[in-house]
Design a protein around this motif. Structure first.
Motif, short mmCIF file in Angstrom:
data_model
loop_
_atom_site.label_atom_id
_atom_site.label_comp_id
_atom_site.label_asym_id
_atom_site.label_seq_id
_atom_site.Cartn_x
_atom_site.Cartn_y
_atom_site.Cartn_z
N THR A 120 0.81 -1.22 0.00
CA THR A 120 0.00 0.00 0.00
C THR A 120 0.84 1.27 0.00
O THR A 120 0.36 2.34 -0.35
N GLY A 121 2.10 1.16 0.41
CA GLY A 121 2.95 2.34 0.50
C GLY A 121 2.75 3.13 1.78
O GLY A 121 3.43 4.12 2.01
N ASP A 122 1.81 2.69 2.61
CA ASP A 122 1.53 3.39 3.86
C ASP A 122 2.22 2.75 5.06
O ASP A 122 2.05 3.20 6.19
N ALA A 123 2.96 1.69 4.83
CA ALA A 123 3.62 0.99 5.94
C ALA A 123 4.89 0.34 5.41
O ALA A 123 5.10 0.22 4.20
N ALA A 124 5.74 -0.04 6.34
CA ALA A 124 6.97 -0.74 6.00
C ALA A 124 7.13 -1.90 6.95
O ALA A 124 6.46 -1.99 7.99
N TYR A 125 8.00 -2.81 6.59
CA TYR A 125 8.38 -3.89 7.50
C TYR A 125 9.74 -3.53 8.09
O TYR A 125 10.68 -3.20 7.36
N VAL A 126 9.86 -3.60 9.39
CA VAL A 126 11.12 -3.29 10.05
C VAL A 126 11.47 -4.38 11.05
O VAL A 126 10.59 -5.06 11.58
N TYR A 138 8.24 -6.44 12.26
CA TYR A 138 6.98 -5.77 12.55
C TYR A 138 6.55 -4.94 11.34
O TYR A 138 7.37 -4.54 10.51
N GLU A 139 5.25 -4.67 11.31
CA GLU A 139 4.75 -3.64 10.40
C GLU A 139 4.94 -2.28 11.08
O GLU A 139 4.74 -2.14 12.28
N LEU A 140 5.33 -1.29 10.29
CA LEU A 140 5.49 0.07 10.78
C LEU A 140 4.53 0.96 10.00
O LEU A 140 4.66 1.11 8.79
N ASP A 141 3.55 1.52 10.70
CA ASP A 141 2.52 2.34 10.07
C ASP A 141 2.98 3.79 10.00
O ASP A 141 3.32 4.40 11.02
N PHE A 142 3.00 4.36 8.78
CA PHE A 142 3.46 5.72 8.61
C PHE A 142 2.51 6.77 9.20
O PHE A 142 2.95 7.66 9.95
N PRO A 143 1.20 6.72 8.86
CA PRO A 143 0.32 7.78 9.38
C PRO A 143 0.31 7.89 10.90
O PRO A 143 0.33 9.00 11.44
N SER A 144 0.28 6.76 11.59
CA SER A 144 0.24 6.80 13.06
C SER A 144 1.62 6.81 13.68
O SER A 144 1.76 6.99 14.89
N ARG A 145 2.65 6.57 12.86
CA ARG A 145 4.02 6.51 13.33
C ARG A 145 4.17 5.51 14.49
O ARG A 145 4.80 5.79 15.51
N SER A 146 3.58 4.34 14.30
CA SER A 146 3.62 3.33 15.36
C SER A 146 3.83 1.95 14.76
O SER A 146 3.53 1.70 13.58
N ILE A 162 15.30 -9.64 4.04
CA ILE A 162 13.89 -9.64 3.66
C ILE A 162 13.81 -9.87 2.16
O ILE A 162 14.56 -9.26 1.39
N PHE A 163 12.92 -10.76 1.73
CA PHE A 163 12.73 -11.01 0.30
C PHE A 163 11.45 -10.32 -0.17
O PHE A 163 10.40 -10.42 0.48
N HIS A 164 11.55 -9.62 -1.29
CA HIS A 164 10.37 -9.00 -1.90
C HIS A 164 10.46 -9.18 -3.41
O HIS A 164 11.51 -9.57 -3.95
#
Length: 377
Positions: A120-126, A138-146, A162-164
């Motif tokens: 979606t481009g709104d989150a990353a895996y860290v 974990y998933e890292l949510d950009f809008p909520s910064r959490s 990480i493989f993508h």
């Protein structure tokens, strides 16, 4: 393209790494030395993303994450003098960077490792260690910064990759390393493909190197403790597997020695992992001399399971070889790493001595013929 007229895009002494080939950008690639920059493959010109004169000479930019449109969205900025690691983030439509998160960390290693931008481009895996000493995905949510849900926790060792998909649109799997290198696939197609390859190469590690744009033809490498490594071209459409190149083709794997995984308890009760390679005919009646190898980077390195030419050379000459991942070695958690600080001439040396004592107790090594080689010790 005929492979001729190679052009150097960077200075050889800088040791640049290719970060992303930017599939949607026909002219530029993303490269990294101490910082990050776009490099034009036709003109050789480059555009630096960060200003080292402003940020400080010792600032390091690590683990850059590019989204599906080829835009650099995340980077881990390490400020070693302050002992702080910052996750920098920017929106697709903006050039300004903001601090998404920061953490006071050990000066040895950063606390968070950035990986892949989600579909979606709104989150990353860290990968972060805030709940697990060895790290978890974990998933890292950009809008909520959490941080969002926990995606994967390695059963042993630490996450190493990480493989993508080639277009950065699909999350495929996670690589972690404990005693050996392992992969967990979250994509059923890749999981089935890897299972078939493991059946074809039992006892070997299979590492994917590259793929065609349609993700049907793969370049992969296989290796083990007694197999230096072979590169294959695998066509998933018809199942064909063609050998491309074998490292050290004159070596016969049947003449090489297996690398055993061992564990022993150090003097203070800490469990230590190590690798032991014994020469032919080593037994209680023919005890071998022992060489202890120390890895080169005391606080960021470790020994791995796999082919090692130095180990096999020594074993072929009748030496047993012990490779100890002493306290302070990477890959066993931050606490294990920290227990090696200020112990270069203390507990680290004791770990090596305890390893020698364990091997001698097994009855196949001569306690009066022990030497140490390599590293800073």
């Amino acid at each position: 393209i005929d492979g001729s007229e190679f052009k150097a895009l960077t200075d050889a002494h800088l040791g640049d790494d290719l970060v992303d080939i930017l599939h949607d950008d026909p002219e530029r690639i993303l490269v990294r030395d101490r910082d990050l920059r776009y490099s034009n493959i036709f003109t050789g010109s480059s555009e630096r993303i960060f200003d080292l004169e402003r940020d400080g000479y010792f600032t390091q930019y690590e683990e850059p994450a590019v989204d599906g449109e080829g835009v650099l969205r995340l980077v881990n900025r390490l400020l070693p003098i302050e002992g702080v690691s910052e996750i920098l983030y920017r929106d697709r439509s903006a050039d300004a960077w903001s601090v998404l998160a920061n953490d006071v960390v050990s000066p040895i290693r950063p606390a968070a490792v950035l990986s892949w931008i989600s579909e979606t481009g709104d989150a990353a895996y860290v990968v972060t260690r805030h709940e697990n000493d060895r790290g978890a995905l974990y998933e890292l949510d950009f809008p909520s910064r959490s941080l969002g849900k926990q995606v994967f926790t390695p059963p042993v060792g630490e996450i190493t990759g990480i493989f993508h998909s080639l277009d950065n649109q699909r999350f495929l799997g996670v690589q972690y390393r404990g005693d050996k290198e392992e992969v967990v696939w979250f994509n059923p197609e890749f999981e089935q493909m890897h299972a078939k390859l493991r059946a074809t190469f039992p006892g070997q590690i299979i590492r994917f190197l590259d793929t065609s744009s349609a993700e049907k033809v793969f370049l992969l490498a296989t290796f083990s403790d007694r197999e230096p490594g072979t590169v294959y071209v695998f066509d998933q459409t018809d199942g064909t597997l063609k050998s491309f190149k074998r490292a050290r083709p004159n070596l016969d794997p049947d003449l090489l020695r297996p690398q055993q995984i061992i564990r022993f308890t150090a003097e203070d009760g800490l469990e230590i992992q190590a690798y032991l390679t014994l020469p032919h005919h080593a037994d209680a009646d023919n005890r071998a001399p022992l060489v202890v190898l120390t890895h080169r980077d005391t606080f960021a390195g470790r020994w791995h399971w796999g082919f090692d030419p130095t180990v096999q050379f020594l074993a072929s000459r009748g030496y047993a070889v012990l490779q100890v991942n002493h306290r302070g070695s990477a890959g066993f958690g931050r606490e294990f790493l920290a227990r090696g600080r200020l112990e270069l001439g203390g507990a680290i040396l004791q770990d090596l001595s305890d390893g020698v004592a364990w091997v001698v107790h097994q009855g196949m090594v001569d306690r009066d013929r022990v030497g140490i080689w390599g590293g800073y010790l």
